[in-house]
Design a protein around this motif. Structure first.
Motif, PDB file in Angstrom:
ATOM      1  N   THR A  95      42.201  45.202  17.668  1.00 45.58           N
ATOM      2  CA  THR A  95      41.664  44.208  16.731  1.00 45.58           C
ATOM      3  C   THR A  95      41.458  44.761  15.333  1.00 45.58           C
ATOM      4  OG1 THR A  95      39.296  44.665  17.066  1.00 45.58           O
ATOM      5  CG2 THR A  95      40.384  43.234  18.689  1.00 45.58           C
ATOM      6  N   GLY A  96      41.485  46.088  15.163  1.00 50.30           N
ATOM      7  CA  GLY A  96      41.222  46.667  13.851  1.00 50.30           C
ATOM      8  C   GLY A  96      39.766  46.593  13.454  1.00 50.30           C
ATOM      9  N   ALA A  97      38.872  46.382  14.413  1.00 51.72           N
ATOM     10  CA  ALA A  97      37.448  46.290  14.095  1.00 51.72           C
ATOM     11  C   ALA A  97      36.898  47.648  13.678  1.00 51.72           C
ATOM     12  CB  ALA A  97      36.668  45.773  15.305  1.00 51.72           C
ATOM     13  N   ARG A  98      35.873  47.626  12.850  1.00 54.05           N
ATOM     14  CA  ARG A  98      35.153  48.842  12.506  1.00 54.05           C
ATOM     15  C   ARG A  98      34.288  49.256  13.693  1.00 54.05           C
ATOM     16  NH1 ARG A  98      34.733  45.227   8.120  1.00 54.05           N
ATOM     17  NH2 ARG A  98      35.740  45.964   6.189  1.00 54.05           N
ATOM     18  N   ILE A  99      34.033  50.555  13.825  1.00 54.09           N
ATOM     19  CA  ILE A  99      33.274  51.040  14.970  1.00 54.09           C
ATOM     20  C   ILE A  99      31.903  50.395  15.057  1.00 54.09           C
ATOM     21  CG2 ILE A  99      32.614  53.088  13.622  1.00 54.09           C
ATOM     22  CD1 ILE A  99      32.873  52.786  17.480  1.00 54.09           C
ATOM     23  N   GLN A 100      31.194  50.248  13.930  1.00 51.27           N
ATOM     24  CA  GLN A 100      29.852  49.667  14.001  1.00 51.27           C
ATOM     25  C   GLN A 100      29.906  48.189  14.337  1.00 51.27           C
ATOM     26  OE1 GLN A 100      27.178  51.808  13.854  1.00 51.27           O
ATOM     27  NE2 GLN A 100      26.123  50.042  14.742  1.00 51.27           N
ATOM     28  N   GLU A 101      30.970  47.503  13.921  1.00 51.71           N
ATOM     29  CA  GLU A 101      31.129  46.098  14.292  1.00 51.71           C
ATOM     30  C   GLU A 101      31.196  45.960  15.806  1.00 51.71           C
ATOM     31  OE1 GLU A 101      33.594  44.455  10.360  1.00 51.71           O
ATOM     32  OE2 GLU A 101      34.678  44.996  12.191  1.00 51.71           O
ATOM     33  N   VAL A 102      31.931  46.859  16.454  1.00 51.14           N
ATOM     34  CA  VAL A 102      32.057  46.795  17.915  1.00 51.14           C
ATOM     35  C   VAL A 102      30.748  47.157  18.591  1.00 51.14           C
ATOM     36  CG1 VAL A 102      33.250  47.774  19.919  1.00 51.14           C
ATOM     37  CG2 VAL A 102      34.540  47.258  17.840  1.00 51.14           C
ATOM     38  N   LEU A 103      30.080  48.190  18.097  1.00 48.91           N
ATOM     39  CA  LEU A 103      28.810  48.593  18.695  1.00 48.91           C
ATOM     40  C   LEU A 103      27.749  47.499  18.564  1.00 48.91           C
ATOM     41  CD1 LEU A 103      28.580  52.329  17.518  1.00 48.91           C
ATOM     42  CD2 LEU A 103      29.189  51.467  19.786  1.00 48.91           C
ATOM     43  N   LYS A 111      27.106  41.968   6.114  1.00 51.32           N
ATOM     44  CA  LYS A 111      27.510  40.571   5.973  1.00 51.32           C
ATOM     45  C   LYS A 111      27.971  40.070   7.333  1.00 51.32           C
ATOM     46  CE  LYS A 111      29.015  41.491   1.221  1.00 51.32           C
ATOM     47  NZ  LYS A 111      30.145  41.469   0.259  1.00 51.32           N
ATOM     48  N   THR A 112      28.763  39.017   7.360  1.00 48.95           N
ATOM     49  CA  THR A 112      29.344  38.527   8.599  1.00 48.95           C
ATOM     50  C   THR A 112      30.813  38.186   8.377  1.00 48.95           C
ATOM     51  OG1 THR A 112      28.684  36.231   8.120  1.00 48.95           O
ATOM     52  CG2 THR A 112      27.166  37.572   9.458  1.00 48.95           C
ATOM     53  N   ARG A 113      31.587  38.226   9.458  1.00 54.10           N
ATOM     54  CA  ARG A 113      32.988  37.826   9.403  1.00 54.10           C
ATOM     55  C   ARG A 113      33.440  37.436  10.799  1.00 54.10           C
ATOM     56  NH1 ARG A 113      37.414  41.192  10.787  1.00 54.10           N
ATOM     57  NH2 ARG A 113      36.877  43.275  11.585  1.00 54.10           N
ATOM     58  N   ASP A 114      34.606  36.789  10.892  1.00 56.50           N
ATOM     59  CA  ASP A 114      35.205  36.448  12.172  1.00 56.50           C
ATOM     60  C   ASP A 114      36.076  37.600  12.646  1.00 56.50           C
ATOM     61  OD1 ASP A 114      33.998  33.980  12.113  1.00 56.50           O
ATOM     62  OD2 ASP A 114      35.775  32.912  11.376  1.00 56.50           O
ATOM     63  N   LEU A 115      36.056  37.870  13.947  1.00 55.38           N
ATOM     64  CA  LEU A 115      36.870  38.928  14.536  1.00 55.38           C
ATOM     65  C   LEU A 115      37.805  38.308  15.559  1.00 55.38           C
ATOM     66  CD1 LEU A 115      37.469  41.983  14.911  1.00 55.38           C
ATOM     67  CD2 LEU A 115      35.727  41.977  16.717  1.00 55.38           C
ATOM     68  N   TYR A 116      39.120  38.462  15.339  1.00 50.58           N
ATOM     69  CA  TYR A 116      40.126  37.879  16.211  1.00 50.58           C
ATOM     70  C   TYR A 116      40.535  38.896  17.276  1.00 50.58           C
ATOM     71  CZ  TYR A 116      40.214  34.398  12.547  1.00 50.58           C
ATOM     72  OH  TYR A 116      39.842  33.435  11.642  1.00 50.58           O
ATOM     73  N   VAL A 117      40.556  38.426  18.544  1.00 48.86           N
ATOM     74  CA  VAL A 117      40.725  39.318  19.692  1.00 48.86           C
ATOM     75  C   VAL A 117      41.749  38.710  20.651  1.00 48.86           C
ATOM     76  CG1 VAL A 117      39.505  40.458  21.598  1.00 48.86           C
ATOM     77  CG2 VAL A 117      38.305  40.006  19.447  1.00 48.86           C
ATOM     78  N   LEU A 177      42.316  54.009  13.775  1.00 49.22           N
ATOM     79  CA  LEU A 177      42.702  52.894  14.640  1.00 49.22           C
ATOM     80  C   LEU A 177      42.732  51.598  13.831  1.00 49.22           C
ATOM     81  CD1 LEU A 177      40.600  53.767  17.831  1.00 49.22           C
ATOM     82  CD2 LEU A 177      42.955  54.429  17.260  1.00 49.22           C
ATOM     83  N   ARG A 178      41.806  51.453  12.913  1.00 49.53           N
ATOM     84  CA  ARG A 178      41.791  50.276  12.032  1.00 49.53           C
ATOM     85  C   ARG A 178      42.993  50.321  11.084  1.00 49.53           C
ATOM     86  NH1 ARG A 178      38.661  46.210   9.837  1.00 49.53           N
ATOM     87  NH2 ARG A 178      38.437  46.129   7.564  1.00 49.53           N
ATOM     88  N   HIS A 179      43.278  51.513  10.526  1.00 51.61           N
ATOM     89  CA  HIS A 179      44.453  51.673   9.673  1.00 51.61           C
ATOM     90  C   HIS A 179      45.730  51.294  10.425  1.00 51.61           C
ATOM     91  CE1 HIS A 179      42.504  53.298   6.226  1.00 51.61           C
ATOM     92  NE2 HIS A 179      42.169  54.445   6.763  1.00 51.61           N
TER      93      HIS A 179
END
Length: 361
Positions: free
Chosen positions: A194-202, A229-235, A299-301
């Motif tokens: 998903t390219g999520a940041r580590i803290q977003e996942v945690l 902030k907030t954002r949508d995460l596509y999975v 992993l995000r890159h």
């Protein structure tokens, strides 16, 4: 000097304590102001760490923070470049990269901007005008403006081009196969797919998991926490199904007063939100075993690079990645790597990492 996280009025913030365990008030006021602007806790920790380094320099040299001159800032740069032996010598390797030095200077500049507004203290980080880079133009008529200049610190040091480390499916599968916990496998799948940041996942919570609908390829975690902030995460929907099964079969068996998905399974820390340090330590342990090296942001890159190389419009990629500025996404348009051969469908339709790799773990 030490950094501590404290909670006041239901909000966590960062404080710097001096050698006598007293709060360093100028730093406290600055970080409190940053928290009021909804900066993420990790951002506050990073800023606090930079200011701790700066305050150690001031203390070592007997300087007062409100009487610092540009010449002293130049001394600070030499301090940052000094080797671990604190010996200034030719051919000694700096213990900090130029990129790190520039980040610290940026923090110090923001601190003095705050102090200039609050205490009318002169900012010793001198700035000069430089031409704006072309890709930072935000409008079609931006070039017509009379002032195409921006400010840049005269102390900014030259940075080498960052080499993006791209991770292949084979490398990631090798890594996943060495993990022994279902929780960890799902966490790294979230990062890679998903390219999520580590803290977003945690910070993901059980209530944010959408209902699995296997008639769809893609699902969405709506308005997740992201850098204050907030954002949508596509999975991938298949990964949402794996997460849903994990929550029902394992996570819900751990009684907690919060709803974070990823929690510690160790007896002493059972049920506490999984920390960055715990995940990082596991990452390095497994990497030593298999000889594959990457960091969380690689992993995000990798994910972002593959989206761009697949031909997807960069404005769409920007939305998927949660980039604030289009120029951040555009740096991936010039990447060329033999590992990048397939489009997003390779990840979310044909990838060996989709729908497998976690059975019985």
């Amino acid at each position: 000097m030490e950094l501590h996280v404290i909670e006041r009025e239901g909000r966590k913030t960062v404080v710097l304590l001096d050698n006598e365990m007293r709060i360093v008030k100028p730093v406290y006021d600055f970080l409190k102001f940053q928290r009021q602007k909804d900066k993420a806790l990790n951002t506050l920790k990073a800023s606090g760490s930079d200011l701790r380094t700066y305050w150690e320099f001031l203390n070592d040299n007997g300087y007062e923070y409100d009487k610092v001159t540009p010449k002293m800032i130049a001394e600070f740069i030499d301090y940052l470049r000094a080797s671990d032996n604190d010996v200034i010598a030719l051919n000694k390797e700096s213990k900090r990269t130029n990129k790190t030095i520039n980040r610290i200077l940026s923090t110090i500049h923001m601190f003095y901007q705050f102090e200039a507004d609050m205490q009318e203290i002169d900012n010793p980080i001198l700035m000069h005008d430089v031409n704006r880079p072309f890709n930072s133009f935000k409008g079609i008529l931006e070039h017509a403006k009379s002032d195409n200049k921006t400010k840049q610190s005269i102390f900014k040091v030259k940075e080498s081009d960052y080499k993006i480390n791209l991770v292949t499916d084979d490398e990631m599968e090798l890594f996943l196969n060495r993990l022994d916990k279902r929780r960890d496998i799902l966490l790294y799948k979230m990062l890679y797919l998903t390219g999520a940041r580590i803290q977003e996942v945690l910070d993901l919570e059980i209530d944010s998991v959408p209902l699995p609908d296997m008639s769809q390829l893609v699902g969405c975690f709506q308005q997740i926490k992201s850098k204050g902030k907030t954002r949508d995460l596509y999975v991938p929907m298949s990964l949402i199904k794996e997460l849903d099964d994990f929550i029902m079969e394992e996570r819900n068996l751990i009684d907690t007063d919060h709803s974070y998905i990823f929690v510690s399974e160790q007896k002493r820390q059972l049920g506490k939100q999984l920390t960055y340090r715990a995940v990082y330590d596991k990452l390095k342990k497994v990497q030593e075993e298999i000889g594959v090296d990457f960091n969380f942001h690689d992993l995000r890159h990798t994910f972002c690079s593959n989206l761009v190389q697949s031909g997807m419009d960069v404005s769409v990629v920007r939305m998927i990645m949660g980039h604030e500025h289009l120029s951040t996404t555009q740096k991936y348009t010039h990447l060329s790597n033999p590992y990048i051969e397939d489009s997003l469908s390779r990840y979310w339709n044909q990838s060996t990492l989709i729908g497998g790799g976690s059975d019985g773990k």
